[in-house]
Design a protein around this motif. Structure first.
Motif, short mmCIF file in Angstrom:
data_model
loop_
_atom_site.label_atom_id
_atom_site.label_comp_id
_atom_site.label_asym_id
_atom_site.label_seq_id
_atom_site.Cartn_x
_atom_site.Cartn_y
_atom_site.Cartn_z
N MET A 1 -6.41 -9.37 -9.06
CA MET A 1 -5.05 -8.87 -8.96
C MET A 1 -4.11 -10.05 -8.82
SD MET A 1 -3.57 -6.16 -6.23
CE MET A 1 -1.84 -6.00 -5.99
N THR A 2 -3.01 -10.02 -9.55
CA THR A 2 -2.02 -11.09 -9.50
C THR A 2 -1.14 -10.91 -8.28
OG1 THR A 2 -1.99 -11.13 -11.91
CG2 THR A 2 -0.16 -12.18 -10.78
N ALA A 3 -0.87 -11.99 -7.58
CA ALA A 3 0.01 -11.93 -6.41
C ALA A 3 1.43 -11.58 -6.85
CB ALA A 3 -0.01 -13.27 -5.68
N ALA A 4 2.09 -10.79 -6.04
CA ALA A 4 3.47 -10.43 -6.33
C ALA A 4 4.36 -11.65 -6.17
CB ALA A 4 3.94 -9.33 -5.39
N ARG A 5 5.36 -11.76 -7.02
CA ARG A 5 6.30 -12.86 -6.85
C ARG A 5 7.16 -12.56 -5.63
NH1 ARG A 5 10.11 -12.67 -12.17
NH2 ARG A 5 11.05 -14.42 -11.16
N GLU A 6 7.71 -13.58 -5.06
CA GLU A 6 8.50 -13.43 -3.84
C GLU A 6 9.99 -13.48 -4.13
OE1 GLU A 6 7.00 -16.81 -1.68
OE2 GLU A 6 5.68 -15.52 -0.50
N ILE A 7 10.75 -12.81 -3.30
CA ILE A 7 12.20 -13.00 -3.27
C ILE A 7 12.45 -13.81 -2.00
CG2 ILE A 7 14.46 -11.92 -3.12
CD1 ILE A 7 13.26 -9.49 -4.60
N VAL A 8 12.88 -15.05 -2.17
CA VAL A 8 13.03 -15.99 -1.07
C VAL A 8 14.50 -16.05 -0.67
CG1 VAL A 8 12.70 -18.38 -0.34
CG2 VAL A 8 11.08 -17.32 -1.93
N ALA A 9 14.76 -15.68 0.58
CA ALA A 9 16.14 -15.67 1.07
C ALA A 9 16.41 -16.94 1.87
CB ALA A 9 16.37 -14.45 1.95
N GLY A 10 17.60 -17.49 1.67
CA GLY A 10 18.02 -18.66 2.42
C GLY A 10 19.40 -18.45 3.00
N LEU A 11 19.62 -18.98 4.17
CA LEU A 11 20.94 -18.94 4.79
C LEU A 11 21.38 -20.39 4.97
CD1 LEU A 11 23.28 -17.44 6.14
CD2 LEU A 11 22.03 -17.62 8.29
N ASP A 87 21.18 -2.14 -12.97
CA ASP A 87 21.59 -0.80 -13.36
C ASP A 87 20.69 0.21 -12.66
OD1 ASP A 87 22.94 1.19 -14.79
OD2 ASP A 87 21.47 1.13 -16.40
N GLY A 88 21.28 1.12 -11.92
CA GLY A 88 20.48 2.15 -11.28
C GLY A 88 20.05 1.76 -9.87
N ASP A 89 18.86 2.16 -9.52
CA ASP A 89 18.33 1.99 -8.18
C ASP A 89 17.99 0.53 -7.92
OD1 ASP A 89 16.46 1.81 -5.96
OD2 ASP A 89 16.11 3.97 -6.18
N VAL A 90 18.72 -0.10 -7.01
CA VAL A 90 18.54 -1.51 -6.71
C VAL A 90 17.15 -1.78 -6.12
CG1 VAL A 90 19.37 -3.45 -5.30
CG2 VAL A 90 21.01 -1.93 -6.43
N VAL A 91 16.71 -0.93 -5.20
CA VAL A 91 15.40 -1.13 -4.58
C VAL A 91 14.30 -1.09 -5.63
CG1 VAL A 91 13.72 -0.18 -2.95
CG2 VAL A 91 16.14 -0.27 -2.33
N GLU A 92 14.35 -0.12 -6.52
CA GLU A 92 13.33 -0.04 -7.57
C GLU A 92 13.43 -1.22 -8.54
OE1 GLU A 92 10.27 0.46 -9.89
OE2 GLU A 92 10.54 1.50 -7.99
N SER A 93 14.63 -1.63 -8.88
CA SER A 93 14.81 -2.78 -9.77
C SER A 93 14.22 -4.05 -9.18
CB SER A 93 16.29 -3.00 -10.08
OG SER A 93 16.80 -1.92 -10.81
N LEU A 94 14.43 -4.26 -7.89
CA LEU A 94 13.90 -5.46 -7.24
C LEU A 94 12.39 -5.36 -7.02
CD1 LEU A 94 16.81 -6.26 -4.80
CD2 LEU A 94 16.31 -7.29 -7.02
N ALA A 95 11.91 -4.15 -6.75
CA ALA A 95 10.46 -3.97 -6.65
C ALA A 95 9.81 -4.27 -8.00
CB ALA A 95 10.14 -2.55 -6.19
N ALA A 96 10.45 -3.85 -9.09
CA ALA A 96 9.93 -4.13 -10.43
C ALA A 96 9.97 -5.64 -10.70
CB ALA A 96 10.75 -3.38 -11.48
N LEU A 97 11.01 -6.31 -10.27
CA LEU A 97 11.11 -7.77 -10.41
C LEU A 97 9.93 -8.44 -9.72
CD1 LEU A 97 12.67 -10.44 -11.09
CD2 LEU A 97 13.79 -10.15 -8.87
N LYS A 98 9.59 -7.97 -8.53
CA LYS A 98 8.49 -8.58 -7.78
C LYS A 98 7.15 -8.37 -8.47
CE LYS A 98 8.63 -8.59 -3.28
NZ LYS A 98 8.70 -8.18 -1.86
#
Length: 119
Positions: A1-11, A87-98
Motif C-alpha cells: 500500500m502506498t503511503a498517503a501524501r501529507e498536507i504540511v501546515a506551517g505557521l 469545487d464542491g466539498d473541500v474535505v473530500e477534495s483534500l482527502a482525494a489530494l492526499k
C-alpha cells in the motif's frame, strides 16, 4: 500500500510578532520547496496573488509555478498561474489530494491548518 501524501501546515511568525506577512517570503518559500502543491484559503490567496506574481527569483519562481488549490465559497475565479478553486466539498477534495501520488502539499494559513488535520 502506498503511503498517503501529507498536507504540511506551517505557521510563520517573526521575532517582533508579525504573523504570515508577505515579507516573510523566504520562510514561506523554504517550507514549500519540498511540496508540489500549495493549499490555501481565500484570504491567503488574495494576499499571495497580489504580491508573488510581481516577484522574480527564488522563492517567487517556485511559489508562482507550484500547483495551488484554493478553498473559497466567495471567489468566482482565480487568475494566478497554476491556481484551481476547490469545487464542491473541500474535505473530500483534500482527502482525494492526499490519496494522489506526489510530494507533500504545503499550507500556511488557517484553511491549510484545518486541511493538515484531516485523517
Amino acid at each position: 500500500m502506498t503511503a498517503a501524501r501529507e498536507i504540511v501546515a506551517g505557521l510563520f511568525i517573526s521575532l517582533d510578532g508579525v504573523v504570515e506577512a508577505p515579507k516573510m517570503g523566504t520562510a514561506v518559500g523554504a517550507m514549500h520547496a519540498e511540496a508540489d502543491t500549495l493549499v490555501m484559503g481565500r484570504v491567503t490567496y488574495e494576499a499571495f496573488a497580489a504580491m508573488w506574481p510581481h516577484q522574480t527569483g527564488e522563492p517567487a519562481d517556485r511559489i508562482n509555478d507550484i500547483r495551488k488549490l484554493v478553498a473559497s465559497t466567495s471567489l468566482a475565479e482565480a487568475g494566478w498561474r497554476n491556481t484551481t478553486l476547490i469545487d464542491g466539498d473541500v474535505v473530500e477534495s483534500l482527502a482525494a489530494l492526499k490519496r494522489q501520488p506526489g510530494k507533500s502539499a504545503g499550507a500556511s494559513d488557517r484553511a491549510g491548518h484545518r486541511a493538515a488535520a484531516l485523517p
